[in-house]
Design a protein around this motif. Structure first.
Motif, short mmCIF file in Angstrom:
data_model
loop_
_atom_site.label_atom_id
_atom_site.label_comp_id
_atom_site.label_asym_id
_atom_site.label_seq_id
_atom_site.Cartn_x
_atom_site.Cartn_y
_atom_site.Cartn_z
N MET A 1 0.85 -1.19 0.00
CA MET A 1 0.00 0.00 0.00
C MET A 1 0.89 1.24 0.00
O MET A 1 1.78 1.38 0.80
CB MET A 1 -0.90 -0.02 1.24
CG MET A 1 -1.94 1.06 1.26
SD MET A 1 -3.18 0.75 2.55
CE MET A 1 -2.17 0.67 4.00
N SER A 2 0.64 2.16 -0.90
CA SER A 2 1.46 3.35 -1.01
C SER A 2 1.23 4.27 0.16
O SER A 2 0.25 4.19 0.89
CB SER A 2 1.15 4.10 -2.32
OG SER A 2 -0.15 4.63 -2.26
N LYS A 3 2.18 5.18 0.33
CA LYS A 3 2.16 6.07 1.49
C LYS A 3 0.87 6.87 1.59
O LYS A 3 0.34 7.11 2.67
CB LYS A 3 3.37 7.00 1.44
CG LYS A 3 3.49 7.92 2.65
CD LYS A 3 4.70 8.79 2.52
CE LYS A 3 4.82 9.73 3.71
NZ LYS A 3 5.95 10.64 3.60
N LEU A 4 0.36 7.31 0.45
CA LEU A 4 -0.81 8.18 0.46
C LEU A 4 -2.07 7.42 0.05
O LEU A 4 -3.01 8.00 -0.46
CB LEU A 4 -0.58 9.38 -0.46
CG LEU A 4 0.60 10.27 -0.08
CD1 LEU A 4 0.67 11.48 -1.03
CD2 LEU A 4 0.53 10.74 1.35
N SER A 5 -2.09 6.10 0.26
CA SER A 5 -3.28 5.32 -0.07
C SER A 5 -4.30 5.46 1.06
O SER A 5 -4.03 6.04 2.09
CB SER A 5 -2.91 3.86 -0.29
OG SER A 5 -2.40 3.31 0.90
N HIS A 6 -5.46 4.87 0.82
CA HIS A 6 -6.54 5.04 1.79
C HIS A 6 -7.37 3.78 1.85
O HIS A 6 -7.82 3.27 0.82
CB HIS A 6 -7.42 6.22 1.38
CG HIS A 6 -8.57 6.44 2.30
ND1 HIS A 6 -8.42 6.78 3.63
CD2 HIS A 6 -9.92 6.38 2.09
CE1 HIS A 6 -9.61 6.92 4.19
NE2 HIS A 6 -10.53 6.68 3.28
N GLN A 7 -7.57 3.24 3.06
CA GLN A 7 -8.44 2.10 3.26
C GLN A 7 -9.81 2.60 3.70
O GLN A 7 -9.92 3.22 4.77
CB GLN A 7 -7.87 1.17 4.33
CG GLN A 7 -6.63 0.40 3.90
CD GLN A 7 -6.14 -0.49 5.04
OE1 GLN A 7 -5.26 -0.13 5.79
NE2 GLN A 7 -6.74 -1.66 5.17
N PRO A 8 -10.86 2.35 2.92
CA PRO A 8 -12.19 2.81 3.34
C PRO A 8 -12.62 2.08 4.61
O PRO A 8 -12.52 0.85 4.71
CB PRO A 8 -13.09 2.46 2.15
CG PRO A 8 -12.35 1.38 1.41
CD PRO A 8 -10.89 1.66 1.62
N VAL A 9 -13.11 2.83 5.57
CA VAL A 9 -13.51 2.28 6.87
C VAL A 9 -14.89 1.64 6.77
O VAL A 9 -15.78 2.15 6.10
CB VAL A 9 -13.49 3.41 7.92
CG1 VAL A 9 -14.10 2.94 9.22
CG2 VAL A 9 -12.07 3.91 8.14
N LEU A 10 -15.04 0.50 7.45
CA LEU A 10 -16.34 -0.19 7.56
C LEU A 10 -16.99 -0.41 6.19
O LEU A 10 -18.22 -0.27 6.05
CB LEU A 10 -17.27 0.63 8.47
CG LEU A 10 -16.87 0.73 9.94
CD1 LEU A 10 -17.68 1.82 10.65
CD2 LEU A 10 -17.07 -0.60 10.65
N LEU A 11 -16.20 -0.78 5.21
CA LEU A 11 -16.69 -0.85 3.83
C LEU A 11 -17.89 -1.78 3.67
O LEU A 11 -18.92 -1.39 3.11
CB LEU A 11 -15.56 -1.28 2.89
CG LEU A 11 -15.92 -1.39 1.41
CD1 LEU A 11 -16.44 -0.07 0.88
CD2 LEU A 11 -14.70 -1.85 0.60
N THR A 12 -17.77 -3.01 4.14
CA THR A 12 -18.87 -3.97 3.99
C THR A 12 -20.12 -3.48 4.72
O THR A 12 -21.25 -3.59 4.21
CB THR A 12 -18.45 -5.34 4.53
OG1 THR A 12 -17.30 -5.80 3.81
CG2 THR A 12 -19.57 -6.36 4.34
N LYS A 13 -19.93 -2.93 5.92
CA LYS A 13 -21.06 -2.43 6.69
C LYS A 13 -21.74 -1.25 6.00
O LYS A 13 -22.97 -1.12 6.04
CB LYS A 13 -20.60 -2.01 8.09
CG LYS A 13 -19.98 -3.13 8.91
CD LYS A 13 -20.97 -4.24 9.19
CE LYS A 13 -20.36 -5.29 10.12
NZ LYS A 13 -21.30 -6.42 10.36
N VAL A 14 -20.96 -0.40 5.36
CA VAL A 14 -21.51 0.75 4.63
C VAL A 14 -22.38 0.26 3.47
O VAL A 14 -23.49 0.75 3.25
CB VAL A 14 -20.39 1.67 4.13
CG1 VAL A 14 -20.91 2.64 3.05
CG2 VAL A 14 -19.79 2.46 5.28
N LEU A 15 -21.86 -0.70 2.71
CA LEU A 15 -22.62 -1.21 1.56
C LEU A 15 -23.94 -1.84 2.02
O LEU A 15 -24.98 -1.66 1.39
CB LEU A 15 -21.78 -2.23 0.80
CG LEU A 15 -20.49 -1.69 0.16
CD1 LEU A 15 -19.72 -2.80 -0.53
CD2 LEU A 15 -20.78 -0.56 -0.82
#
Length: 303
Positions: A1-15
């Protein structure tokens, strides 16, 4: 994962919370780096659409890599939600709205943005660097009393007065300088948090008018959502979660009447139904993405 990447929080729960329809219209009010948006797109059919908003020009630039015709993005604060929806003729037709509040990982990880006390950089903290004054500019003109008020109101900082006086004793231009001053001023805390955590949060919230804009967008969702449309909000600290919780609760209760008047549920005219209990990240997600530790997700549905 690159330095400025982003993991979406609670992804499955959001969907799950958005209760997605293949032909639905959805709005991601906080695009960030598009993790939630792209996951929603993956579940939409050819008639589905998603509009994203973000006030950060770097986020909008990153979104240009999405060429899907069902997707569009606007460089705007989410307080302008209703304006953008009306411009598309979608008022009252939105099937789901997502608000992923706070600062994104790319913003925190980029020292030039000035959000983090972990890396030295310009003392900025603006979500949109082209708009408004930076934290450095504000500190140069604010009084110690004004600074202390911000630290108390937006950071719940118990040493606000002490920190504010120390800040006014020096010319501060970088995040490292500010963090060092706060560290020297505050005694060690039992929570094992960095002493500057609350102060940096407070200044960021204040300089970007985050709580004010949150209250504005929540009110607008009532006119924007279609019947049975979902409002999904991820908060990361108690101040914003308190606003979200109160908004959903008050609109689920409906209109206020004098206590002595007998009224039916229909007469109360509730605008929202609260869906389920607040959701937090699992230990598995926290292990892979520590920033999800404080996330809390609340869901409501338009009546």
């Amino acid at each position: 994962m690159s330095k400025l990447s982003h993991q979406p929080v609670l992804l499955t729960k959001v969907l799950d919370a958005l209760n997605l329809r293949s032909d639905g219209i959805y709005i991601d009010c906080t695009y960030g780096r598009g993790g939630h948006t792209q996951a929603i797109l993956g579940q939409l059919g050819t008639l589905g659409q998603i509009l994203a908003l973000d006030q950060d020009p770097e986020a909008v630039q990153a979104a240009q890599s999405i060429t899907d015709e069902r997707f569009s993005i606007v460089h705007n604060t989410f307080a302008q939600l209703q304006v953008n929806v009306e411009a598309r003729g979608w008022l009252g037709q939105i099937n789901g709205i997502l608000l992923d509040l706070g600062v994104s990982s790319p913003q925190l990880d980029n020292p030039t943005r000035g959000f983090s006390f972990m890396q030295d950089g310009p003392l900025d903290m603006r979500m949109n660097p082209d708009n408004g004054e930076s934290v450095e500019q504000w500190l140069n003109t604010a009084t110690a009393t004004e600074i202390a008020t911000v630290l108390k109101d937006y950071g719940e900082e118990r040493y606000a007065n002490r920190i504010a006086r120390a800040i006014k004793c020096e010319a501060i231009t970088t995040t490292g300088q500010l963090a060092n001053i706060i560290t020297k001023t505050c005694p060690p805390n039992k929570e094992h948090k960095h002493p500057a955590t609350r102060s940096f949060q407070a200044m960021r919230i204040f300089i970007n008018r985050e709580l004010e804009q949150l209250q504005q967008v929540l009110t607008q969702t009532l006119d924007v959502l279609a019947p049975n449309g979902r409002l999904v909000v991820i908060s990361f600290h108690s101040l914003e979660d308190r606003i979200v919780k109160r908004f959903m609760r008050d609109n689920a209760r409906g209109d206020k009447f004098p206590i002595h008047l007998p009224v039916t549920v229909e007469q109360l005219n509730p605008k929202l139904r609260i869906i389920g209990k607040p959701i937090r990240a699992s230990q598995t997600e926290i292990s892979s993405n520590p920033r999800s530790r404080s996330a809390i997700l609340r869901v409501a549905e338009r009546c």
